[in-house]
Design an enzyme around this catalytic site. Sequence first.
Site, PDB file in Angstrom:
ATOM      1  N   ASP A 150       0.853  -1.201   0.000  1.00 61.46           N
ATOM      2  CA  ASP A 150       0.000   0.000   0.000  1.00 61.46           C
ATOM      3  C   ASP A 150       0.881   1.240   0.000  1.00 61.46           C
ATOM      4  O   ASP A 150       2.014   1.219   0.474  1.00 61.46           O
ATOM      5  CB  ASP A 150      -0.928   0.021   1.233  1.00 61.46           C
ATOM      6  CG  ASP A 150      -2.197   0.831   0.984  1.00 61.46           C
ATOM      7  OD1 ASP A 150      -3.268   0.205   0.809  1.00 61.46           O
ATOM      8  OD2 ASP A 150      -2.129   2.076   0.939  1.00 61.46           O
ATOM      9  N   TYR A 164     -12.469   5.760 -15.063  1.00 58.23           N
ATOM     10  CA  TYR A 164     -12.510   4.550 -14.212  1.00 58.23           C
ATOM     11  C   TYR A 164     -13.183   3.396 -14.959  1.00 58.23           C
ATOM     12  O   TYR A 164     -12.728   2.252 -14.895  1.00 58.23           O
ATOM     13  CB  TYR A 164     -13.272   4.928 -12.940  1.00 58.23           C
ATOM     14  CG  TYR A 164     -13.367   3.881 -11.855  1.00 58.23           C
ATOM     15  CD1 TYR A 164     -12.260   3.545 -11.079  1.00 58.23           C
ATOM     16  CD2 TYR A 164     -14.595   3.281 -11.556  1.00 58.23           C
ATOM     17  CE1 TYR A 164     -12.385   2.615 -10.041  1.00 58.23           C
ATOM     18  CE2 TYR A 164     -14.719   2.365 -10.529  1.00 58.23           C
ATOM     19  CZ  TYR A 164     -13.606   2.033  -9.775  1.00 58.23           C
ATOM     20  OH  TYR A 164     -13.738   1.119  -8.748  1.00 58.23           O
ATOM     21  N   LYS A 187     -11.314  -0.013 -15.651  1.00 57.84           N
ATOM     22  CA  LYS A 187     -11.833  -1.240 -15.038  1.00 57.84           C
ATOM     23  C   LYS A 187     -12.319  -2.228 -16.101  1.00 57.84           C
ATOM     24  O   LYS A 187     -12.259  -3.442 -15.901  1.00 57.84           O
ATOM     25  CB  LYS A 187     -12.958  -0.907 -14.052  1.00 57.84           C
ATOM     26  CG  LYS A 187     -12.460  -0.240 -12.753  1.00 57.84           C
ATOM     27  CD  LYS A 187     -11.413  -1.061 -12.037  1.00 57.84           C
ATOM     28  CE  LYS A 187     -11.306  -0.747 -10.558  1.00 57.84           C
ATOM     29  NZ  LYS A 187     -10.157  -1.430  -9.917  1.00 57.84           N
TER      30      LYS A 187
HETATM   31  N1  LIG Z   1     -15.778  -0.166  -2.551  1.00 54.58           N
HETATM   32  C1  LIG Z   1     -16.472  -0.394  -3.657  1.00 54.58           C
HETATM   33  O1  LIG Z   1     -17.730  -0.291  -3.687  1.00 54.58           O
HETATM   34  C2  LIG Z   1     -15.777  -0.786  -4.932  1.00 54.58           C
HETATM   35  C3  LIG Z   1     -16.578  -1.037  -6.044  1.00 54.58           C
HETATM   36  C4  LIG Z   1     -15.961  -1.430  -7.228  1.00 54.58           C
HETATM   37  C5  LIG Z   1     -14.590  -1.582  -7.280  1.00 54.58           C
HETATM   38  N2  LIG Z   1     -13.826  -1.310  -6.179  1.00 54.58           N
HETATM   39  C6  LIG Z   1     -12.390  -1.466  -6.308  1.00 54.58           C
HETATM   40  O2  LIG Z   1     -11.914  -2.257  -5.251  1.00 54.58           O
HETATM   41  C7  LIG Z   1     -10.550  -1.902  -4.965  1.00 54.58           C
HETATM   42  C8  LIG Z   1     -10.386  -1.651  -3.477  1.00 54.58           C
HETATM   43  O3  LIG Z   1     -11.169  -0.533  -3.116  1.00 54.58           O
HETATM   44  P1  LIG Z   1     -11.678  -0.214  -1.627  1.00 54.58           P
HETATM   45  O4  LIG Z   1     -13.120   0.077  -1.744  1.00 54.58           O
HETATM   46  O5  LIG Z   1     -11.206  -1.270  -0.670  1.00 54.58           O
HETATM   47  O6  LIG Z   1     -10.938   1.174  -1.380  1.00 54.58           O
HETATM   48  P2  LIG Z   1     -10.078   1.744  -0.141  1.00 54.58           P
HETATM   49  O7  LIG Z   1      -9.927   3.201  -0.402  1.00 54.58           O
HETATM   50  O8  LIG Z   1     -10.710   1.323   1.149  1.00 54.58           O
HETATM   51  O9  LIG Z   1      -8.684   0.995  -0.275  1.00 54.58           O
HETATM   52  C9  LIG Z   1      -7.862   1.182  -1.397  1.00 54.58           C
HETATM   53  C10 LIG Z   1      -6.409   1.101  -0.981  1.00 54.58           C
HETATM   54  O10 LIG Z   1      -5.590   1.307  -2.158  1.00 54.58           O
HETATM   55  C11 LIG Z   1      -4.469   2.088  -1.766  1.00 54.58           C
HETATM   56  N3  LIG Z   1      -3.904   2.799  -2.907  1.00 54.58           N
HETATM   57  C12 LIG Z   1      -4.507   3.783  -3.631  1.00 54.58           C
HETATM   58  N4  LIG Z   1      -3.658   4.264  -4.552  1.00 54.58           N
HETATM   59  C13 LIG Z   1      -2.502   3.571  -4.422  1.00 54.58           C
HETATM   60  C14 LIG Z   1      -1.252   3.595  -5.100  1.00 54.58           C
HETATM   61  N5  LIG Z   1      -0.991   4.504  -6.072  1.00 54.58           N
HETATM   62  N6  LIG Z   1      -0.285   2.729  -4.731  1.00 54.58           N
HETATM   63  C15 LIG Z   1      -0.508   1.841  -3.730  1.00 54.58           C
HETATM   64  N7  LIG Z   1      -1.667   1.781  -3.027  1.00 54.58           N
HETATM   65  C16 LIG Z   1      -2.650   2.631  -3.384  1.00 54.58           C
HETATM   66  C17 LIG Z   1      -5.042   3.061  -0.740  1.00 54.58           C
HETATM   67  O11 LIG Z   1      -4.015   3.637   0.065  1.00 54.58           O
HETATM   68  C18 LIG Z   1      -6.006   2.180   0.026  1.00 54.58           C
HETATM   69  O12 LIG Z   1      -5.403   1.608   1.162  1.00 54.58           O
HETATM   70  C19 LIG Z   1     -10.241  -0.702  -5.864  1.00 54.58           C
HETATM   71  O13 LIG Z   1      -9.583  -1.136  -7.032  1.00 54.58           O
HETATM   72  C20 LIG Z   1     -11.617  -0.172  -6.204  1.00 54.58           C
HETATM   73  O14 LIG Z   1     -11.607   0.566  -7.406  1.00 54.58           O
HETATM   74  C21 LIG Z   1     -14.396  -0.939  -5.004  1.00 54.58           C
END
Ligand SMILES: NC(=O)c1ccc[n+]([C@@H]2O[C@H](COP(=O)([O-])OP(=O)(O)OC[C@H]3O[C@@H](n4cnc5c(N)ncnc54)[C@H](O)[C@@H]3O)[C@@H](O)[C@H]2O)c1
Length: 289
Positions: A52, A174, A178
């Site tokens: 992270d 996005y 994606k």
């Molecule tokens: N939460 C949702 O509803 C949802 C829906 C569809 C897709 N997603 C995808 O799921 C994945 C996880 O999302 P989440 O909801 O747990 O988000 P979150 O914000 O809780 O966690 C994401 C993590 O990624 C890390 N991160 C971001 N940019 C970074 C970088 N440049 N280098 C290294 N680490 C980095 C952040 O520090 C964070 O800890 C993402 O790819 C997101 O697009 C989430």
Amino acid sequence: MADRLSQIAGQLNYPKGMLAGQTAIITGSGQGIGAEAARLFANEGAKVIVSDIDGEKAQTVADSITNEGGKALAVVGDMLDASYIKTLVQAAASFGGDNKIHIIVNNAGYTWDAVIHKMTDAQWDAIIALHSTAPFKLIREAAPYFRVKDGEPRCILNVSSTSGVHGNAGQANYALAKAGVTGLSKTIAKEWGPAFGVRVNTIAFGHIETRLTQAKEKGAFVTGPKGEKIAIGIPEATKKRTGDQAYADIPLRRPGTATEGASAMLAICSPLFSYVSGQTVMVTGGRNM
Ligand SMILES: NC(=O)c1ccc[n+]([C@@H]2O[C@H](COP(=O)([O-])OP(=O)(O)OC[C@H]3O[C@@H](n4cnc5c(N)ncnc54)[C@H](O)[C@@H]3O)[C@@H](O)[C@H]2O)c1
């Protein structure tokens, strides 16, 4: 006899669990779905690399896994930094103690929304770089650890979204990024499946409750590649959560938890999915059927 063997195995602290002895890199596992995946994978015997950009959160996740008796190492850095990707792969191969990497979960990311006629090049480039190019670069760097014939399982899981599968107003960048990883997954499944047995899948989340989907009014932000302050979250007004109309577009009528999202990741990376490759698994509570 079987009892005696398992007793001896227990005494030797022989690895147990569906991912016993496997090394897994989970990007973006300092919080949210990735952090839950790190915990669940470690519970199943995986040696987990908690990757992270947020060093404090990554270390907290790794420490809590270690304190529970699991194996985890925080490797902190930015997925947009090519040198970090090299460091990450090297750290994972040596952490496992056997110079092997079995699992990559490409999960790191955030959103930087705008309607298309107002979207800047910076927004476009950052989101494509983070959600499509970084997963490609990590997989390419780790290729020597996946293009092997040692009889052990290998699995790559790229994280997508309903925005990538169905599109979403305000998320052209996005949605494209994606959607891109579904093609990436299928291509690698075809390149590395035949000779090496590597499974590659995509998981597309709907609404999972994390920092990314919490109320925008809470004021969470991330820092963009050029130091931009990017607000994340969903404005309360667009959540439409009142009365019978709450989550009307989700058959299960609720968002998922990070643990539920991570459980689906674990299932896909586990031997239970040993004959599933090249698929996009929708984890949406039934939304967008
Ligand atoms: N939460 C949702 O509803 C949802 C829906 C569809 C897709 N997603 C995808 O799921 C994945 C996880 O999302 P989440 O909801 O747990 O988000 P979150 O914000 O809780 O966690 C994401 C993590 O990624 C890390 N991160 C971001 N940019 C970074 C970088 N440049 N280098 C290294 N680490 C980095 C952040 O520090 C964070 O800890 C993402 O790819 C997101 O697009 C989430």
